[in-house]
Design an enzyme around this catalytic site. Structure first.
Site, mmCIF file in Angstrom:
data_model
loop_
_atom_site.group_PDB
_atom_site.id
_atom_site.type_symbol
_atom_site.label_atom_id
_atom_site.label_comp_id
_atom_site.label_asym_id
_atom_site.label_seq_id
_atom_site.Cartn_x
_atom_site.Cartn_y
_atom_site.Cartn_z
ATOM 1 N N ASP A 1 32.385 -16.733 17.999
ATOM 2 C CA ASP A 1 32.896 -17.783 18.864
ATOM 3 C C ASP A 1 31.812 -18.859 19.008
ATOM 4 O OD1 ASP A 1 33.499 -19.243 21.285
ATOM 5 O OD2 ASP A 1 34.847 -17.614 21.865
ATOM 6 N N ASP B 1 0.880 -1.175 0.000
ATOM 7 C CA ASP B 1 0.000 0.000 0.000
ATOM 8 C C ASP B 1 0.911 1.216 0.000
ATOM 9 O OD1 ASP B 1 -1.875 1.939 0.309
ATOM 10 O OD2 ASP B 1 -2.628 1.260 2.249
ATOM 11 N N ASP C 1 3.321 0.366 3.183
ATOM 12 C CA ASP C 1 2.859 -0.694 4.074
ATOM 13 C C ASP C 1 2.724 -2.010 3.313
ATOM 14 O OD1 ASP C 1 2.502 1.091 6.268
ATOM 15 O OD2 ASP C 1 0.642 1.795 5.325
ATOM 16 N N SER D 1 37.674 -21.313 20.573
ATOM 17 C CA SER D 1 37.896 -20.254 21.548
ATOM 18 C C SER D 1 39.288 -20.369 22.170
ATOM 19 C CB SER D 1 36.790 -20.295 22.605
ATOM 20 O OG SER D 1 36.670 -19.066 23.257
#
Length: 787
Positions: free
Chosen positions: A617, A81, A89, A337
């Site tokens: 990580d 719209d 919209d 890690s």
């Protein structure tokens, strides 16, 4: 694998009408239009005209796309719209699989906004076969690389008005859908180049700088291949600028390897490593006969993360394996890690596993116990700032992880190390060490958490890749810029500290806020550790960070011109960028969909559509480095699981088991009994006797069991030695909490001794597991021969 050429079709999409669309308010009906997007056929998003003030709009407009039937062609239709003041919209959005259409037939579809079907969009589709297209597709059954064209554009002054001020500048050249997008062309410089898919009917658009005035539009298909075409630009009453255009075939060879098998370099390594493993197994198992090549089991060490604790513990456990003569029985070692810090350090020496580890362990201990205050000295900050600037100038995207990488390097080394991941190939030339694989997770920067969507990424000295897609690049090319599987711009290979920053950016969460909220180095370290007293467990830091203070800190202001936002992820150029999906990708046996979300069923939302990878990580999901060892092509028989978590000795392994069950990956049931959960021992065995494809897991949680009373296996402590056996591994108040960046010498020695002891005290279990691995390998070969 190259696909045959037939498969080119013309798709006609006729947007007919809609009815029952809602109004944006009570008084005014919708101003509706429909957008069409088919990225396998065009980079352009098409749209119908807007029908104003109508709840039942009629468009009756036809759009045509040239498609290839071997691709997953999903047409996205959206109804909006229109709003002249605010954002349009959305009313309806639908994906239509063009692969459901039959050639030569028309098909009419009605798409509804809701199950009640009150609002409908009516569209008619027609698929027509085209003459065979010369385009060659390269695919692994999941991803598809298409042919590229390259367009060179050069600008020069002409005529008698070369001093005309209007022609002193340049022009903006744009090829929609090309890798480069828009570029500025100036006189007297080298040609600029555009790369775009050959099959797309792209066009060159030229505009004057700083204006929206378009002065030239050239369809690329109108340019003869390999020939220079000169076109004048009508910028004044008479031509002032001339463009030279040359359109030709783009690079054919892929720089991205599309395939689910191991790379040739890894196959060569394994053949050499098997000789080392066979010799070691014969010695430790006291075998009379030589093992045949197909009888040699694949043994892997799998280390979790855990910061300095993980790094220190891995040194201790590898020392234990070395002492027992078992390190040469290992073919792979994976880390995540903090454990990657130990691996990266060790693999600087090409012969590290063939030497006494006392020297490397002492060097690591010195770094763990040193003061960390100096890493934030003004001279150091200036050096970080300069390197980050140089890195950005080379073409690497800026992100906070890059700063964390330099700080992390200073935590672990006295001086910068000019080591790269590809340098570790020297440690594999003769099969003299296990093959290291480092793990990270690729996820979505926005909207989805890692529990909703993630993709395992593995880094080895040979390749970096995402096994889910079967796509890999040489390790020295990771971080360079790619498009449609071709190398567009090669960047200098990163020092390995920047990869360590990616593998361990879990710790950057606290670091980031500490930098922004601290004014002086001592305040930074206070803030870094301030949660130690009240923290009951090692919680994963949230990705949603606070905004920095309005007045930047003295430390943070060093980097404000480099870091304009605060992402946690390590942003890296995406080597999958531009690749398309095969029409049957979702049914491919090696494509591993993330079970928690439907996103994998929508290829336009997956990684190849992104310009950058969003690397995290693995601790944001599961603290493990196990996935690379579960690839069926690696055929791992025995995993030595080294777990460095302080809370829950089986928690992360249970998560791995649950993940494998969801992904239908062979893995033994992780079912510790109540007694083991209450009082975990140093070593636990998990196996699936019903499945030879599932590896046996020998799990070593970080526990202080018999070490309390024994200084060495079978050697009881004297009364004055009992204090040395007390190692605080509680989740709160432990000197080994993951945010601790400095250990006392006593604490470092205790952790090294404990982890080495836990391995050596389980020599019999390790030897038994190795013996059974040989038997399982023989049994597997026997069953394979019978089939």
């Amino acid at each position: 694998m190259a696909l045959p050429t037939p498969g080119s079709c013309l798709l006609s999409v006729r947007v007919l009408k809609a009815h029952g669309f809602p109004s944006k308010d009570i008084l005014t009906p919708s101003d509706s239009y429909v957008s069409l997007w088919l990225p396998t056929a065009s980079s352009q998003e098409f749209r119908t005209r807007t029908v104003r003030n109508c709840r039942n709009p009629v468009w009756n407009q036809t759009f045509r796309f040239r498609i290839h039937s071997h691709l997953k062609n999903l047409l996205e239709l959206k109804v909006f719209d229109q709003d002249l003041i605010t954002k349009d919209d959305p009313i309806l959005s639908v994906l239509f699989d063009v692969g459901t259409l039959k050639v030569g037939e028309s098909q009419r579809e009605s798409f509804t906004l809701n199950p009640q079907g009150k609002e409908e969009l009516e569209v008619e589709f027609h698929l027509q076969s085209l003459p065979a297209c010369p385009e060659q597709l390269i695919t692994n059954g999941v991803l598809v690389a298409r042919e590229l064209s390259s367009l060179d554009v050069q600008l020069e002054k002409i005529g008698s008005i070369q001093n005309n001020s209007e022609s002193d500048g340049g022009v903006e050249a744009l090829v929609p859908g090309s890798y480069e997008g828009s570029q500025t062309v100036t006189c007297g410089t080298s040609p600029i180049r555009f790369h775009s898919p050959t099959c797309w009917e792209s066009e060159l658009s030229v505009k004057l700088q700083d204006t929206s005035q378009e002065v030239l539009k050239v369809p690329l298909k109108s340019l003869p291949s390999g020939h220079v075409v000169r076109v004048s630009l009508p910028m004044t009453e008479e031509p002032a600028l001339m463009m030279q255009l040359k359109n030709e075939k783009g690079p054919e060879e892929l720089a991205v390897r599309l395939g689910f098998d191991l790379c040739e370099e890894e196959h060569v390594f394994l053949r050499k490593r098997k000789q080392v493993v066979a010799k070691a197994l014969k010695q430790v198992l006291q075998l009379k006969d030589e093992l045949q090549e197909d009888e040699i089991p694949v043994v892997a060490v799998m280390a979790t993360g855990g910061g300095i604790r993980a790094m220190t513990s891995l040194y201790g456990q590898l020392s234990g394996l070395k002492e027992l003569g078992l390190l040469d029985c290992v073919s792979y070692i994976t880390g995540a890690s903090g454990s990657t810090w130990a691996m990266a350090n060790l693999f600087e020496d090409p012969d590290w596993s063939q030497k006494d580890l006392a020297g490397p362990t002492a060097a690591m201990r010195a770094q763990v116990t040193k003061s960390k205050l100096s890493i934030l000295a003004p001279s150091r900050l200036q050096r970080y700032r300069q390197e980050l600037k140089e890195r950005a100038q080379q073409g690497y995207p800026s992100c906070f992880t890059n700063l964390w990488a330099l700080l992390n390097e200073a935590l672990l080394h006295d001086e910068p190390h000019d080591c790269k991941l590809s340098d570790q190939q020297k440690a594999l030339e003769h099969g003299q060490n296990p093959l290291p694989i480092y793990c990270a997770l690729n996820t979505k920067e926005k909207s989805l958490s890692t529990f909703e969507f993630g993709e395992w990424v593995e880094f080895s000295p040979y390749e970096v890749g995402i096994p889910k897609y079967g796509a890999f690049v040489p390790s020295e090319l990771f971080g360079s810029q790619f498009f449609m599987g071709r190398l567009m711009k090669r960047l200098p290979e990163s020092r390995i500290c920047f990869l360590e920053g990616i593998w361990s950016n879990l710790y950057a969460a606290n670091l980031q806020d500490s930098l922004y909220w601290s004014s002086e180095p001592n305040q930074f370290w206070d803030r870094w550790a301030q949660d130690q007293v009240t923290l009951d467990k090692e919680a994963t830091p949230s990705l949603k960070m606070e905004e920095p203070p309005s007045t930047s800190s003295k430390i943070a202001q060093f980097f404000t011109d480099l870091l304009t936002r605060r992402p946690m992820a390590g942003a890296s150029h995406n080597f999958l960028h531009g690749l398309h999906f095969h029409r049957d990708y979702f049914q491919h046996p090696h494509f591993s969909a993330w079970r928690g979300t439907k996103l994998d069923g929508y290829p336009y939302q997956l990684t190849p559509m992104e310009p950058h990878l969003c690397l995290l990580d693995v601790g944001y999901f599961i603290n493990t480095s196990c996935p690379p060892l579960l690839m069926p092509t690696r055929q791992v028989d025995l995993i030595l699981s080294l777990d460095y978590n302080l809370q829950g000795p089986f928690k992360q392994l249970e998560l791995v088991g649950r993940y494998c069950q969801q992904q239908q990956i062979p893995f033994p049931p992780i079912t510790p009994n109540a007694e083991d959960k209450e009082q975990p021992q140093e070593c636990h065995v998990f196996a699936d006797p019903e499945s030879l494809d599932a590896p046996v897991v020998l799990h070593f949680p970080l526990v202080n069991d018999s070490f309390r009373k024994h200084s060495a296996p079978g050697v009881e402590r004297k009364p004055e030695e009992l204090a040395a056996g007390e190692v605080n591994l509680t989740s709160s108040g432990s000197p080994y909490h993951y945010t601790k960046v400095t250990y006392s010498e006593e604490d470092a020695d205790k952790l090294l001794s404990l982890t080495r002891y836990n391995i050596c005290n389980n020599q019999e279990r390790l030897l038994q597991a190795l013996q059974e691995a040989v038997q399982r390998r023989r049994q597997r070969n026997s069953q394979g021969g019978q089939q």
